[in-house]
Motif scaffolding. Structure first.
Motif, PDB file in Angstrom:
ATOM      1  N   LEU A   1       0.816  -1.214   0.000  1.00 48.16           N
ATOM      2  CA  LEU A   1       0.000   0.000   0.000  1.00 48.16           C
ATOM      3  C   LEU A   1       0.853   1.269   0.000  1.00 48.16           C
ATOM      4  O   LEU A   1       0.401   2.322  -0.440  1.00 48.16           O
ATOM      5  CB  LEU A   1      -0.935  -0.005   1.215  1.00 48.16           C
ATOM      6  N   ARG A   2       2.056   1.187   0.515  1.00 53.00           N
ATOM      7  CA  ARG A   2       2.921   2.363   0.582  1.00 53.00           C
ATOM      8  C   ARG A   2       3.991   2.241  -0.498  1.00 53.00           C
ATOM      9  O   ARG A   2       4.779   1.300  -0.494  1.00 53.00           O
ATOM     10  CB  ARG A   2       3.563   2.455   1.958  1.00 53.00           C
ATOM     11  N   PRO A   3       4.044   3.191  -1.406  1.00 52.20           N
ATOM     12  CA  PRO A   3       5.048   3.096  -2.474  1.00 52.20           C
ATOM     13  C   PRO A   3       6.445   3.398  -1.924  1.00 52.20           C
ATOM     14  O   PRO A   3       6.621   4.085  -0.908  1.00 52.20           O
ATOM     15  CB  PRO A   3       4.611   4.156  -3.484  1.00 52.20           C
ATOM     16  N   ALA A   4       7.424   2.889  -2.599  1.00 49.67           N
ATOM     17  CA  ALA A   4       8.821   3.124  -2.201  1.00 49.67           C
ATOM     18  C   ALA A   4       9.181   4.577  -2.487  1.00 49.67           C
ATOM     19  O   ALA A   4       8.669   5.188  -3.432  1.00 49.67           O
ATOM     20  CB  ALA A   4       9.725   2.189  -2.988  1.00 49.67           C
ATOM     21  N   PRO A   5      10.038   5.169  -1.682  1.00 49.71           N
ATOM     22  CA  PRO A   5      10.447   6.552  -1.936  1.00 49.71           C
ATOM     23  C   PRO A   5      11.219   6.629  -3.256  1.00 49.71           C
ATOM     24  O   PRO A   5      11.946   5.703  -3.614  1.00 49.71           O
ATOM     25  CB  PRO A   5      11.339   6.897  -0.748  1.00 49.71           C
TER      26      PRO A   5
END
Length: 90
Positions: free
Chosen positions: A26-30
């Motif tokens: 759910l959280r994209p990579a920086p």
């Protein structure tokens, strides 16, 4: 017997190894951003004030030797000491 020893040791080693975290879907990579910094110019030896004194003395002596050699080839004699016999006339 060796099979069981290997199996026990492998299970112990797996417990000692830290678990790798799984990426959160759910959280994209920086975003990976390259450093956009201007490259610094390379330092030249002539620009630096930090020069070894023995190197400066050697270069000075070399220049003096070249100058004396040039003057000697053109008929001018340069001595490293004062001529004490200059005042004595014949």
């Amino acid at each position: 017997m060796t099979y069981w020893i290997i199996r026990i040791l492998e299970s112990l080693l797996l417990r000692l190894r830290p678990a790798e975290p799984e990426p959160d879907p759910l959280r994209p990579a920086p975003p990976m951003v390259a450093a956009s910094r201007d490259p610094e110019p390379l330092l030249r030896g002539e620009d630096s004030l930090l020069v070894r004194p023995y190197l400066v003395a050697h270069e000075r002596d070399e220049a003096r030797r070249r100058r004396v050699l040039w003057l000697t080839t053109h008929g001018v004699e340069i001595r490293p000491y004062p001529n004490r016999r200059a005042g004595v006339g014949a």
